[in-house]
Write a protein that holds these residues in place. Structure first.
Motif, PDB file in Angstrom:
ATOM      1  N   LEU A 280       0.650  -1.171  -0.072  1.00  0.00           N
ATOM      2  CA  LEU A 280       0.120  -0.017  -0.077  1.00  0.00           C
ATOM      3  C   LEU A 280       0.867   1.200  -0.009  1.00  0.00           C
ATOM      4  N   PRO A 281       0.477   2.460  -0.671  1.00  0.00           N
ATOM      5  CA  PRO A 281       1.232   3.379  -0.810  1.00  0.00           C
ATOM      6  C   PRO A 281       1.025   4.420   0.715  1.00  0.00           C
ATOM      7  N   PRO A 282       1.996   5.182   1.247  1.00  0.00           N
ATOM      8  CA  PRO A 282       1.804   5.818   2.254  1.00  0.00           C
ATOM      9  C   PRO A 282       0.469   6.616   2.257  1.00  0.00           C
ATOM     10  N   ARG A 283      -0.172   6.817   3.389  1.00  0.00           N
ATOM     11  CA  ARG A 283      -1.402   7.148   3.162  1.00  0.00           C
ATOM     12  C   ARG A 283      -2.045   7.705   4.914  1.00  0.00           C
ATOM     13  N   PRO A 284      -2.869   8.524   5.154  1.00  0.00           N
ATOM     14  CA  PRO A 284      -3.363   8.859   6.311  1.00  0.00           C
ATOM     15  C   PRO A 284      -3.947   7.679   7.136  1.00  0.00           C
ATOM     16  N   MET A 285      -3.760   7.681   8.534  1.00  0.00           N
ATOM     17  CA  MET A 285      -4.293   6.351   9.049  1.00  0.00           C
ATOM     18  C   MET A 285      -4.478   7.059  10.570  1.00  0.00           C
ATOM     19  N   THR A 286      -5.690   6.526  11.264  1.00  0.00           N
ATOM     20  CA  THR A 286      -6.074   6.593  12.262  1.00  0.00           C
ATOM     21  C   THR A 286      -5.748   5.337  13.291  1.00  0.00           C
ATOM     22  N   ARG A 287      -5.765   5.437  14.585  1.00  0.00           N
ATOM     23  CA  ARG A 287      -5.853   4.575  15.361  1.00  0.00           C
ATOM     24  C   ARG A 287      -7.176   4.424  16.179  1.00  0.00           C
ATOM     25  N   THR A 288      -8.026   3.414  15.874  1.00  0.00           N
ATOM     26  CA  THR A 288      -9.459   3.558  16.268  1.00  0.00           C
ATOM     27  C   THR A 288      -9.204   3.310  18.026  1.00  0.00           C
ATOM     28  N   GLY A 289     -10.422   3.592  18.491  1.00  0.00           N
ATOM     29  CA  GLY A 289     -10.554   3.529  19.884  1.00  0.00           C
ATOM     30  C   GLY A 289     -11.151   2.435  20.567  1.00  0.00           C
TER      31      GLY A 289
END
Length: 277
Positions: free
Chosen positions: A97-106
């Motif tokens: 996968l290319p570099p991308r925005p990503m969250t850590r879910t709660g």
């Protein structure tokens, strides 16, 4: 008059990027007001007013107006399937996968990956392209910081913020796996030549021999009847149209009127195809 409230820094940054957000009740995915998803916005004044009205709310981004596709990757724990392992297997098979925005879910500490959605046709059903992976696009929304998980109370945070790494295009292999299935093509079972010719000739003669003042009404009725044969896959629409138009010319029905009548009749017949023909 409702006073505004400072916008949380992370929310301020995504709004500047054109991400359309709306507030949800604290510790919930329920919107703070009816129709919130349709009113999602990146307008800072509106967001500030929402912050003042619901100071402890969480936030969700609506994918479609934000130009986003989001892939929710579940971890075991609060979820039955292991989306992290499923995604890793897909990456090994198809490419990184290319570099991308990503969250850590709660919740279980999974992730949401963000990509730019450029109009690709994509399925948005949970479990695609593998169990534990939930795609979101169009009117669907995902939670972003600041916010907390409704089950665990864990906070959503940015692993890779979108103001640091912008959303890249969806990898082709991922878009292909999420593409909707092609429509099922019904086989065309044309009549035998003699039967088709008889059906068409009866329609032609009915229009030509219609009583005075009934030519256009008869044309519509015959177009509907032939349209039902077309809907059953036993007659080609172009052939039916040309036969009816020839009949209309022989009967001196004005061309524009004839074309409109034929189109309307054929369309109506197609919606009610013959069965057991």
């Amino acid at each position: 008059m409702l006073h505004t409230r400072p916008i949380p820094p992370d929310l301020y940054r995504v709004a500047l990027l054109g991400w359309h957000v709306h507030p949800v009740r604290a510790g919930s995915r329920a919107a703070c007001f009816r129709g919130a998803a349709a009113q999602a916005t990146c307008d800072l004044d509106t967001i500030a007013q929402w912050c003042a009205r619901w100071p402890d709310c969480g936030w969700r981004v609506v994918c479609g107006p934000s130009g986003l596709f989001a892939l929710d990757v579940d971890r075991p724990g609060t979820h039955a399937a292991d989306g992290v392992a499923a995604l890793a297997a897909l990456v090994r098979r198809h490419g990184a996968l290319p570099p991308r925005p990503m969250t850590r879910t709660g919740g279980s500490g999974g992730a949401v990956l963000f990509f730019a959605h450029c109009g690709e046709a994509l399925r948005g059903h949970a479990g695609h392209p593998a169990p534990g992976l939930d795609p979101h696009r169009g009117r669907q929304a995902v939670t972003i910081p600041p916010g907390t998980h409704p089950a665990t109370g864990g906070a959503y945070t940015w692993r890779v913020p979108p103001w640091v790494v912008p959303p890249p295009p969806i990898p082709r292999w991922l878009a292909a796996l999420l593409a909707p299935p092609p429509p099922v093509q019904q086989p065309v079972r044309h009549m035998d030549g003699e039967r088709m010719q008889g059906t068409l000739m009866r329609a032609l003669h009915a229009v030509c021999d219609a009583p005075a003042g009934m030519a256009n009404t008869t044309l519509n009725a015959r177009a509907y009847a032939l349209g039902r044969w077309c809907g059953a896959g036993l007659l080609d629409r172009a052939t039916a149209h040309d036969t009816l138009l020839h009949a209309a010319r022989l009967r001196h029905i004005p061309l524009a009127e004839a074309r409109a009548t034929i189109r309307s009749g054929l369309d109506a017949g197609l919606r009610r195809p013959r069965h057991g023909a």
